[in-house]
Motif scaffolding. Sequence first.
Motif, PDB file in Angstrom:
ATOM      1  N   ARG A 212       0.827  -1.206   0.000  1.00  0.00           N
ATOM      2  CA  ARG A 212       0.000   0.000   0.000  1.00  0.00           C
ATOM      3  C   ARG A 212       0.862   1.257   0.000  1.00  0.00           C
ATOM      4  N   ALA A 213       1.928   1.260   0.803  1.00  0.00           N
ATOM      5  CA  ALA A 213       2.810   2.428   0.871  1.00  0.00           C
ATOM      6  C   ALA A 213       3.469   2.694  -0.472  1.00  0.00           C
ATOM      7  N   ALA A 214       3.848   1.626  -1.181  1.00  0.00           N
ATOM      8  CA  ALA A 214       4.475   1.803  -2.492  1.00  0.00           C
ATOM      9  C   ALA A 214       3.492   2.431  -3.479  1.00  0.00           C
ATOM     10  N   ARG A 215       2.244   1.970  -3.452  1.00  0.00           N
ATOM     11  CA  ARG A 215       1.252   2.522  -4.371  1.00  0.00           C
ATOM     12  C   ARG A 215       0.942   3.982  -4.042  1.00  0.00           C
ATOM     13  N   VAL A 216       0.907   4.291  -2.749  1.00  0.00           N
ATOM     14  CA  VAL A 216       0.646   5.675  -2.348  1.00  0.00           C
ATOM     15  C   VAL A 216       1.806   6.583  -2.748  1.00  0.00           C
ATOM     16  N   SER A 217       3.023   6.141  -2.484  1.00  0.00           N
ATOM     17  CA  SER A 217       4.182   6.992  -2.755  1.00  0.00           C
ATOM     18  C   SER A 217       4.366   7.256  -4.250  1.00  0.00           C
ATOM     19  N   ARG A 218       3.850   6.384  -5.099  1.00  0.00           N
ATOM     20  CA  ARG A 218       3.907   6.632  -6.541  1.00  0.00           C
ATOM     21  C   ARG A 218       3.126   7.891  -6.917  1.00  0.00           C
ATOM     22  N   ARG A 219       2.157   8.257  -6.088  1.00  0.00           N
ATOM     23  CA  ARG A 219       1.299   9.393  -6.395  1.00  0.00           C
ATOM     24  C   ARG A 219       1.783  10.697  -5.757  1.00  0.00           C
ATOM     25  N   ASN A 347      -9.174   5.116  -4.705  1.00  0.00           N
ATOM     26  CA  ASN A 347     -10.103   3.988  -4.726  1.00  0.00           C
ATOM     27  C   ASN A 347     -10.490   3.513  -3.322  1.00  0.00           C
ATOM     28  N   ARG A 348      -9.924   4.159  -2.327  1.00  0.00           N
ATOM     29  CA  ARG A 348     -10.234   3.746  -0.954  1.00  0.00           C
ATOM     30  C   ARG A 348     -11.390   4.577  -0.417  1.00  0.00           C
ATOM     31  N   LYS A 349     -12.348   3.886   0.197  1.00  0.00           N
ATOM     32  CA  LYS A 349     -13.505   4.573   0.764  1.00  0.00           C
ATOM     33  C   LYS A 349     -13.082   5.300   2.028  1.00  0.00           C
ATOM     34  N   MET A 350     -13.308   6.610   2.055  1.00  0.00           N
ATOM     35  CA  MET A 350     -12.925   7.424   3.206  1.00  0.00           C
ATOM     36  C   MET A 350     -14.063   7.502   4.209  1.00  0.00           C
TER      37      MET A 350
END
Length: 352
Positions: A212-219, A347-350
């Motif tokens: 998850r951290a890798a996908r977030v840091s890409r943004r 894509n994550r529900k807040m």
Amino acid sequence: MLLLAVLVAVLYAEFARRQLDLPQISGYLIGFGFVVSLLGSVLLHELGHALTARRYGIGVRGITLELLGGYTEMERDAPTPRIDLLVSLAGPAVSAVLGALAVAATLALPPGTVGHQLAFQLALSNVIVAVFNILPGLPLDGGRALRAAVWGLTRDRHRGTEVAGWAGRVVAVGTAALVGLLTATDHLAPVALPLMLLVAVTLWRGAGQSIRAARVSRRFPLIDLAQLARPIWPVTTGTPLAEAQRRRAEGGQPAAALLVTDSTGIPVALVDPAAAAAVPVERRAWLAVDSVARPLTALPTLTLGLDGERVMEAVQTHPGAQYVVTSGEDVVGILHIGDLAQLLEPNRKMTP
């Protein structure tokens, strides 16, 4: 952790009593000493990471100790794959040295003594920690080494983290399968099954967090404070909350942050949207905005123009729900942490 420490101390105390024919109190003292020794071994393991990181200019915020492992929190990521690799392997190297010293002590001490038994258990635990930690999957040290290797080959740190994270999930499943097999074949005591499964679950969760951290840091490059920060709507101190909200709505900016200014127009506070929403509608006409506002001096600030990496460093260093965005001495907007989270994980529900 305290319950786990007591469990290990009691189990080892009973084991030591049977092996050495000791009184009950002596067994408990040995069990307590064993737990303290384990914590000391974990501390030295983490100090290996921490001191190596500091050697290469990476600050260390702190070390969290647990009976089954620990965590060294660093101020920033390693700047190169080589440094990442060295920091990752420093901990297992310390555990391997401790294991070798404990093995030497075990061979030197006479069998059947308390010292021999403790040295043997320390040797076994440190060797297991060293070997287990170099398995190639995050969040283990071997996973960090794998990340560094993939990073070095692809020049993409995020790809390295994702690969090592998925490898960590494989290690977690393999650990659970091995524990089940050893228990079924009577090579592992059933009492140790929950503990070992807890290790496998912890590995799975840690691996998932890494992915998850890798996908977030890409943004991170998408973070633009000029676009992300909400506009401000200034209202003078003493203005009723209902009046301030009415002016904002009529101005066509219902999402703007209410910025409280003094009589000279200087910003002094920011209305907390959660506190304002909690005020009953019928009371808002009689309640001044100051009553639901926080002083600007109590809020963290971000400078307009910071890149995504710097914004995330600031957010991690100073956690908060709102951040004042400034340009020079002027307040130009308010960043809501929920808006930042939505950008990074669309894509994550807040949770509202």
